[in-house]
Motif scaffolding. Structure first.
Motif, mmCIF file in Angstrom:
data_model
loop_
_atom_site.group_PDB
_atom_site.id
_atom_site.type_symbol
_atom_site.label_atom_id
_atom_site.label_comp_id
_atom_site.label_asym_id
_atom_site.label_seq_id
_atom_site.Cartn_x
_atom_site.Cartn_y
_atom_site.Cartn_z
ATOM 1 N N ALA A 210 42.881 37.379 38.839
ATOM 2 C CA ALA A 210 42.662 38.440 39.824
ATOM 3 C C ALA A 210 43.991 38.938 40.393
ATOM 4 N N GLN B 1 37.331 41.416 43.538
ATOM 5 C CA GLN B 1 36.574 42.628 43.849
ATOM 6 C C GLN B 1 36.704 42.993 45.331
ATOM 7 N N SER C 218 33.257 38.980 44.155
ATOM 8 C CA SER C 218 34.341 38.002 44.000
ATOM 9 C C SER C 218 35.544 38.371 44.869
#
Length: 255
Positions: free
Chosen positions: A180, A150, A147
């Protein structure tokens, strides 16, 4: 002595015919102590991206000095700049800048490979980083398999593995969703609390409110700055928002 000193920095761009000049930075002066976490904000065209490029040694100033850990950039020859960057600066970009042909592990290792570091030393540095950044289970994956959050954590690990004097982050939350972004900013705070010096360029008031100081750039100069001190994050957010409103309305510089 400050870790980073920026003295009367000026950058003027001239077109190839020499008939038109654009003054991107007029006179920027500030310093950062080791362990500081500073955000730089300003409208598009204010000069903040130019400032970041100069601090990254991607470009040379027209005049003025940048001094990192006592060494003026002007004393570094062009042929030595790449090595200097690898040893002293870590970069976190909005678009991650990961290589899809390399695994997460090899992307993180890349600056050490380029520096000729031994494999055992690379593994030694990798282990604590991936635990803190929660990417231990991603090391054998490739960037296209993970993602955005990540990917950004991988980029942070790559920046930190060289043990740089200064992390330069360019809109690090720009390509991330809200969750995020929150995780990334929390990690930046943890990394800073561990002693890492960070300078982040951002348009995000939320991102800037996590920093210990915010520098506002307008028309190529430092317009204002806010120190967190004992302010809460919400108070910092309000102060930043107020300053941006004054800047956008054409208000005068703060005293």
């Amino acid at each position: 002595m400050a870790l980073l000193e920026v003295r009367h920095l000026k950058k003027t761009y001239t077109n190839r015919f020499g008939t038109n000049q654009v003054e991107a930075l007029k006179d920027v002066t500030f310093s950062m102590e080791e362990g500081e976490y500073t955000a730089v904000m300003g409208e598009s065209g204010s000069g903040k991206t130019t400032l970041l490029n100069l601090l990254a040694s991607f470009d040379r100033p027209t005049s003025g000095d940048i001094i990192l850990n006592g060494l003026p950039f002007r004393k570094i020859q062009d042929k030595d700049l790449a090595v200097y960057r690898r040893k002293n600066l870590g970069f976190v970009f909005q678009d991650f800048n990961l290589l899809d042909t390399l695994s997460v592990r090899d992307n993180i290792f890349l600056p050490l490979v380029l520096a000729g570091e031994k494999t055992e030393e690379m593994k030694k540095r990798l282990s604590p980083l991936v635990k803190v950044l929660r990417i231990s289970d991603l090391l054998d994956k490739f960037p296209y398999e993970i993602s955005g959050g990540q990917k950004q954590r991988t980029a942070i690990a790559r920046a930190l593995i060289t043990e740089p004097k200064l992390i330069l982050a360019d809109e690090p939350t720009g390509a991330l969703d809200s969750r995020a972004s929150y995780e990334l900013l929390h990690m930046f705070e943890q990394i800073n609390q561990a002693g890492q010096t960070i300078l982040m360029v951002t348009h995000s008031t939320t991102a800037a409110s996590h920093a210990k100081r915010v520098l506002f750039i307008k028309d190529g100069t430092v317009y204002h700055q806010i120190y967190r001190g004992d302010k809460s994050r919400d108070e910092m957010f309000r102060k930043i928002s107020e300053t941006l409103t004054v800047m956008a309305s054409g208000g005068k510089e703060y005293a």
